[in-house]
Design a protein around this motif. Structure first.
Motif, mmCIF file in Angstrom:
data_model
loop_
_atom_site.group_PDB
_atom_site.id
_atom_site.type_symbol
_atom_site.label_atom_id
_atom_site.label_comp_id
_atom_site.label_asym_id
_atom_site.label_seq_id
_atom_site.Cartn_x
_atom_site.Cartn_y
_atom_site.Cartn_z
ATOM 1 N N LYS A 1 -2.329 1.188 6.710
ATOM 2 C CA LYS A 1 -1.960 0.162 5.644
ATOM 3 C C LYS A 1 -0.638 0.471 5.048
ATOM 4 N N GLU B 1 -6.214 4.378 6.000
ATOM 5 C CA GLU B 1 -5.618 4.136 4.677
ATOM 6 C C GLU B 1 -3.864 4.298 4.994
ATOM 7 N N TYR C 1 0.795 -1.161 -0.025
ATOM 8 C CA TYR C 1 -0.152 -0.053 0.016
ATOM 9 C C TYR C 1 0.968 1.221 0.098
ATOM 10 N N ALA D 1 -5.319 10.675 0.736
ATOM 11 C CA ALA D 1 -5.952 9.985 2.054
ATOM 12 C C ALA D 1 -4.984 9.463 2.710
ATOM 13 N N ASN E 1 -11.518 6.404 8.115
ATOM 14 C CA ASN E 1 -11.081 5.666 6.747
ATOM 15 C C ASN E 1 -9.566 6.154 6.359
#
Lengths: 353, 649
Positions: B647, B644, B528, B538, B640
């Motif tokens: 990750k 992100e 990621y 993000a 969220n």
């Protein structure tokens, strides 16, 4: 002389009506195995039919219904919208308690607690390649199924001022949201930008500027095909070709009602409407309505020609009920979710009775 | 995950508010009791630490061939072996029983498939997320094809499509061989890892090394996906209740019988009954039209366990099947008629835990080399080839004599490093009572197993713990969720002896070797994080949240509730205990070791007991009082964003 003219006119109308789709309707209810007669959504997957009801998800295959409930992992009993990933035949299921995914017998559920879904009240869902676009009561969302990344679209990052998204439609270039109370939202895939379309009359319930924009802010459904956008509202329908708007109202079109639950276009021109007073069809010129008559409940098919003349086409069957929620196509056939059962319109070929 | 308060037991500890990810707190932080223990251990194993720096970088390609997967050409003249340790494929002349060629492939190759004409080989490069296409005659690479995250198993449908099981994507990618492009991502399950095609190529079967995440403290479950290769769709999911790690799968030549090697973990009961076989059931899923469903039959026998079943093969005449045991270094020979009869018996469902059942259908167990992985059977059924990963060799079994008739060595370095010796110990089940399980039974392929365990004899349901990943943990002491093990020597020595194996533990040189291996387990590539380190918008927003010191209303967040304070340093842990409000009434202490966050995206479930299925649940369900970092002022899109960012760590 006058009688002759009328006769010719009626004959011509009947001829036009022949061009409009005619159906033999078969209806399904709890008596046939549906889990509930209140059917909110329908989705065709080849020879398989999915029905989203108020009491679970049902699959019609090989003449039998199979029912999936929360015991099978479904997010909620009320299934409002369905979308098929035609590449993998995965079914995405919008419910009042989250988003579920069906794949070959297994149901997985995404909700606001276990995933990036913004809200558990999911009204709409559609698939765009590896992306799943979702309409919820707290904004739109997008799930990238390759990376499991969730993106949320709401008043903070789009022009919407209401976040109650009700329907979503996606093509390669654009994604459209029907935002209940906030018009239509457009996402441009290439530029990653959002644009908003509003009713030029503001929140007025009257139409001051017809064909100058969206018919109303309370949008319930969008359908975008061949670069043509159709929007359904509780106050009429709108068509937008990227330059011009055209609006349709009960009073000046063949719509049986201005109260529209879903619009689904075949090719941008031929378009179907699920209304509270029947199933409507528009071929660009003529209109047809299919329903049990509102008063007698007798099977009814009405045709409205370009001149606005309405004729009755004799039919022997009708959809299960006049209050309709959802539509999907199966080749030339049509499936309709109604408040009192699921209806299968089997296309009658020209010349066939 | 342990984002939250610290310092409650670390007396005198002063957090460095300026410390950000990437800057270690180690130098500034006074040592607590546990850390002092660790310091002593470090001094005693200085040489191991010195080795580790080099080893971590090199571990992905160890220098030892480490054969993993095998495939035979249709004419049986060539055997191809994937060498995951050196990043190669070797061709073996089966007549001469000698290596006939080598070709380099991508990073950490794991799976291999061959076209029916034998012209092309396809190898998954699990760390490069690619497939190498090889000209089999010339042993030359032709193309590099795309795959998902950590492609592992691969199967060819004979029609022009490859099916690749992606361990970290939980999906199966369909690759069109003509165009070299991915055409579909089929939904699989957690840890999709192995794939096999039926002889006619019409169906593909896929298994998973991790269980499907279910309700907390409910029996694990897994599945085998059946893919219709004509439609390129998953058409069936064969349910495997009570199963977790599922490894290789194979289908009989007539397509009517399938076998898959699997583990049935007893993770819901205290690990105190090892002598009764209540740690793992080493089993076989038997499925297909011959059975009329799927049943699980044991391979273990009383005090003679068949630990970590891995590779499977069925003879063309359907008389025999073979299964490798990668923990007990042997291959079982199964009489298929008897196996099918047992699977069809009314008592089959009850047989899964019956340690006397295997004697009905296991007719021999043949010792082979260390850590046998996949196996390949010649078309005539006369010869079975076994990839001995940790012996760097291939055993050749004469199936008529049911004995090894030869061994092919694959060019391992002459010297055996401490790490390699430790790796052998890690993958061996010899140390446990009855050789019933080993480190790798839970830490599958040196990772984890996706399960939570009731490890200690402290009563039913007390101190449930999530199995933690082992990547790059050398400098993340203390160990164990309650932080009671100051170093890996304690974790892997007396503790495993007492609480796990109940027979003997690792001691002396063995313990040092084992620890040196564990410390060298490398961090897998993060999928990621962009190669240049640049964050997406993000991820950038999420990083801002991770590093924030004030709530959204401007009020300061107490130091102990700032994400980056506890999750600080290179590994995103301050290596201290904290009460983040996730303790359960069944936990003896609410204090939890702050876990490292590196590659946290891969290691679901989360929290000390595995009660959070997803990263989201850590905060949406298990942080009602903002004890695990201040998160309740975040809206969903901000959460969220935070995820992100996590990750990418």
């Amino acid at each position: 002389m006058r009688a002759t003219i009328i006769a010719v006119f009626l004959a011509a109308s009947a001829l036009f009506a022949q061009d409009l789709p005619r159906f033999r309707w078969e209806n399904f209810s709890t008596a046939n195995g549906l889990p509930d007669n209140r059917v909110y959504s329908v989705c065709v997957d080849g020879g398989r039919i999915w029905a989203g009801t108020d009491n679970g998800l049902a699959l019609y295959e090989n003449g039998k219904w199979r029912v999936f409930t929360t015991a099978d992992g479904l997010a909620h009993r009320a299934v409002l919208s369905l979308a098929l990933d035609k590449n993998t035949h995965t079914l995405w299921i919008a419910t009042l308690g989250g988003l579920s995914r069906y794949s070959a017998g297994r149901i997985d559920t995404f909700n606001q607690l276990n995933s990036g879904l913004p809200n558990d009240v999911v009204y709409g869902v559609t698939v765009q390649g590896d992306l799943v676009w979702i309409a919820t009561a707290a904004g739109g969302a997008r799930l990238d199924t390759r990376t499991n990344q969730w993106s949320i679209f709401n008043e903070r990052n789009t022009p919407m001022y209401e976040i109650w998204t009700y329907g979503v439609s996606a093509a390669e270039d654009k994604v459209y949201y029907a935002v209940w109370g906030s018009g239509v939202l457009e996402y441009d895939v290439k530029t990653d930008h959002w644009l908003k379309y509003d009713d030029p009359d503001g929140e007025n319930e009257i139409v001051l500027f017809k064909d100058q924009g969206l018919i109303h802010e309370i949008t319930t459904s969008v359908s975008y095909v061949n670069k043509i956008l159709w929007a359904a509202t509780y106050f009429g329908a709108s068509r937008y070709d990227g330059r011009n708007w055209r609006n349709f109202l009960e009073k000046d079109s063949g719509l049986p009602s201005n109260f529209l639950n879903q619009v689904k276009t075949v090719d941008g021109t031929r378009t179907w409407f699920a209304t509270d007073k029947g199933l409507a069809y528009y071929d660009g010129v003529q209109w047809a309505t299919y329903r049990p008559a509102l008063d007698t409940h007798a099977p009814e098919m009405l045709v409205r020609d370009a001149a606005g003349v309405v004729t009755h086409v004799p039919v022997t069957t009708a959809p299960a009920y006049h209050y309709m929620f959802g539509i999907d196509f199966q080749n030339d056939d049509i499936w309709v979710a109604t408040a009192k059962g699921l209806s299968h319109g089997i296309r009658i070929k020209p010349g066939e009775k | 995950m342990g984002m939250g308060k610290q310092g409650r037991i670390a007396k005198g500890f002063t957090t460095n508010r300026a410390t950000a990810p990437g800057r270690s707190l180690t130098a500034a932080a006074p040592l607590r009791v546990q850390s002092r223990h660790r310091q002593g251990a470090v001094a005693g194993t200085a040489s191991i630490f010195a080795c580790f720096v080099f080893a971590a970088a090199a571990a992905a390609q160890s220098g030892y061939p480490s054969p993993d997967d095998l495939v035979l050409s249709a004419d049986g003249t060539r055997l191809y072996a994937v060498l995951s340790g050196t990043g190669e494929v070797v061709a073996i002349d089966t007549a001469k029983r000698a290596v006939a060629g080598r070709v380099p492939v991508g990073k950490v190759p794991r799976g291999i498939a061959i076209t029916p004409d034998g012209a092309r080989l396809y190898v998954t490069n699990s760390w490069a997320d690619t497939i190498t296409e090889i000209d089999a005659a010339k042993m030359q690479p032709l193309r590099t094809l795309p795959a998902g995250f950590e492609p592992t198993g691969i199967a060819f449908d004979g029609r022009g499509a490859l099916y690749v099981a992606n361990r970290l994507s939980d999906n199966v990618t369909v690759v069109d061989m003509a165009s070299g492009a991915i055409t579909r991502h089929l939904i699989s399950a957690h840890g999709a890892s192995y794939a096999a095609a039926s002889a006619d190529g019409a169906r593909i079967y896929v298994t998973h090394i991790y269980p499907i995440l279910g309700q907390f403290r409910t029996p694990p479950r897994s599945e085998i996906e059946e893919i219709d290769a004509r439609a390129q769709l998953v058409t069936n999911r064969i349910a495997l209740p009570d199963a977790a790690g599922v490894f290789h799968v194979t289908i009989s030549h007539d397509g009517r019988l399938g076998l898959a090697a699997l583990l049935r973990p007893r993770n819901l009961v205290p690990l105190a009954h090892v002598e009764h076989g209540w740690a793992f059931g080493d089993s076989l899923a038997v499925f297909g039209d011959d059975i009329g469903g799927a049943v699980q039959l044991p391979l273990d026998a009383i005090e003679n366990y068949f630990s970590l079943p891995f590779g499977v093969a069925i003879s063309t005449d359907k008389k025999r099947a073979y299964v490798s045991a990668s923990g007990t270094n042997e291959v079982a020979v199964l009489d298929l008629a008897r196996l099918v009869a047992a699977a069809r018996a009314p008592s089959a469902a009850r047989m899964a835990n019956d340690l006397s059942a295997a004697s009905r259908y296991v007719i021999a167990r043949i010792p082979v080399g260390r850590n046998p992985r996949n196996i390949a059977l010649s078309a005539d059924g006369a010869t079975l080839w076994v990839a001995n990963r940790l012996d760097d060799s291939i055993s050749i079994i004469d199936t008529a004599r049911m004995a090894v008739s030869g061994t092919i060595t694959l060019g391992a370095p002459a010297t055996l490093t401490a790490q390699r010796r430790g790796e052998r110990l890690f993958y061996s089940s010899a140390v446990a009572f009855g050789s019933s399980f080993g480190c790798a039974s839970c830490h599958i392929d040196s990772t984890f197993d996706g399960l939570n365990w009731d490890l200690e004899p402290d009563g039913f349901g007390i101190d449930i713990v999530d199995n933690r990943a082992l990547e790059d943990i050398a400098d993340t002491s203390p160990f164990k969720w309650n932080g009671q093990n100051p170093d890996l020597e304690t974790e892997c020595g007396p503790r495993t002896e007492r609480y796990f194996f109940r027979s003997q533990g690792f001691r002396g040189d063995d313990l040092e070797d084992l620890v040196s291996y564990i410390k060298a387990i490398p961090l897998r590539p993060n999928r990621y994080r962009a190669p240049d380190g640049e964050l997406t918008p993000a991820q950038e927003r999420g990083k801002t949240i991770f590093l924030r010191t004030n709530r959204k209303d401007g009020t300061p967040i107490p130091e102990g509730d700032q994400c980056f304070v506890c999750h600080s340093g290179k590994y995103y842990t301050n290596q201290l205990l904290a009460d983040v409000g996730t303790g359960k009434p069944t936990d003896r202490s609410p204090l939890i070791d702050t876990p490292e966050l590196t590659n946290v995206v891969n290691s679901a479930p989360y929290l000390h007991d595995g009660s959070a299925h997803t990263l989201e649940e850590i905060w949406t369900i298990f942080n009602p009082k903002d004890q695990h970092g201040v998160t309740n002022d975040l809206v969903k899109d901000e959460l969220n964003d935070l995820i992100e960012y996590l990750k990418t760590l």
